[in-house]
Design an enzyme around this catalytic site. Structure first.
Site, PDB file in Angstrom:
ATOM      1  N   THR A 102       0.848  -1.199   0.000  1.00  0.00           N
ATOM      2  CA  THR A 102       0.000   0.000   0.000  1.00  0.00           C
ATOM      3  C   THR A 102       0.879   1.242   0.000  1.00  0.00           C
ATOM      4  OG1 THR A 102      -0.080   0.252   2.399  1.00  0.00           O
ATOM      5  CG2 THR A 102      -1.689  -1.276   1.409  1.00  0.00           C
TER       6      THR A 102
ATOM      7  N   PHE B  71      19.547  11.260  10.507  1.00  0.00           N
ATOM      8  CA  PHE B  71      18.547  10.357   9.935  1.00  0.00           C
ATOM      9  C   PHE B  71      19.093   8.936   9.845  1.00  0.00           C
ATOM     10  CE2 PHE B  71      16.043   8.592   6.383  1.00  0.00           C
ATOM     11  CZ  PHE B  71      14.765   8.971   6.764  1.00  0.00           C
TER      12      PHE B  71
ATOM     13  N   HIS C 264       1.176   3.350   2.226  1.00  0.00           N
ATOM     14  CA  HIS C 264       1.540   3.699   3.594  1.00  0.00           C
ATOM     15  C   HIS C 264       3.042   3.946   3.725  1.00  0.00           C
ATOM     16  CE1 HIS C 264       1.119   3.839   7.945  1.00  0.00           C
ATOM     17  NE2 HIS C 264       2.089   2.948   8.059  1.00  0.00           N
TER      18      HIS C 264
END
Length: 152
Positions: A89, A116, A91
């Protein structure tokens, strides 16, 4: 042409205060990133008592936690560690975009560097390769980046 980054030794920072925030999601991978970061910081003489590890449920919560720790003014750098594996998906795209944007916003404040350390991968094997596997440990690389940014 080499695709690897040049090797530049990170400075030792015995008085540095580092926060590491990691996700509970994909914990096996994320804990390897955090272990790599801690080992690298210790190798650069950061005192164990100056390394603080915090946990949040998932990647989206990383930037909120980083903001709250930044407000405390108790750290010289924050490393955010997580792992987002692409699924079927959109997402994945939303999560990665949210974390990247949030971390960038925090860095633009200029208070302290936020590093990060979120793996964004297509499958679990790619994550394992980057969390102490054949491609090294990105957590360790993030610790070195934090030390460089503190010395900036």
């Amino acid at each position: 042409m080499s695709t690897s980054a040049p090797t530049v030794l990170a400075p030792n920072a015995p008085d540095a205060r580092i926060a590491i925030i990691d996700t509970l999601w994909n914990q096996e991978i994320v804990s390897a990133l955090t272990s790599g970061a801690v080992a690298t910081l210790l190798a650069h003489e950061v005192k164990q008592e100056n390394i603080h590890v915090y946990h949040v449920p998932g990647a989206v919560e990383l930037t909120y936690a980083a903001m709250r720790l930044m407000e405390q003014k108790a750290f010289d750098a924050i490393i955010i560690n997580g792992c987002v594996v692409r699924g079927g998906t959109p997402h994945f795209d939303y999560v990665c975009q949210s974390v990247t944007h949030g971390m960038t916003e925090l860095n633009l404040r200029g208070e302290i560097p936020v590093i990060f350390g979120v793996l964004t991968v297509d499958n679990e094997q790619q994550a394992l390769d980057r969390a102490g596997g054949c491609l090294g440990n990105k957590g360790s690389e993030c610790a070195e980046a934090a030390l460089h940014m503190i010395s900036l």
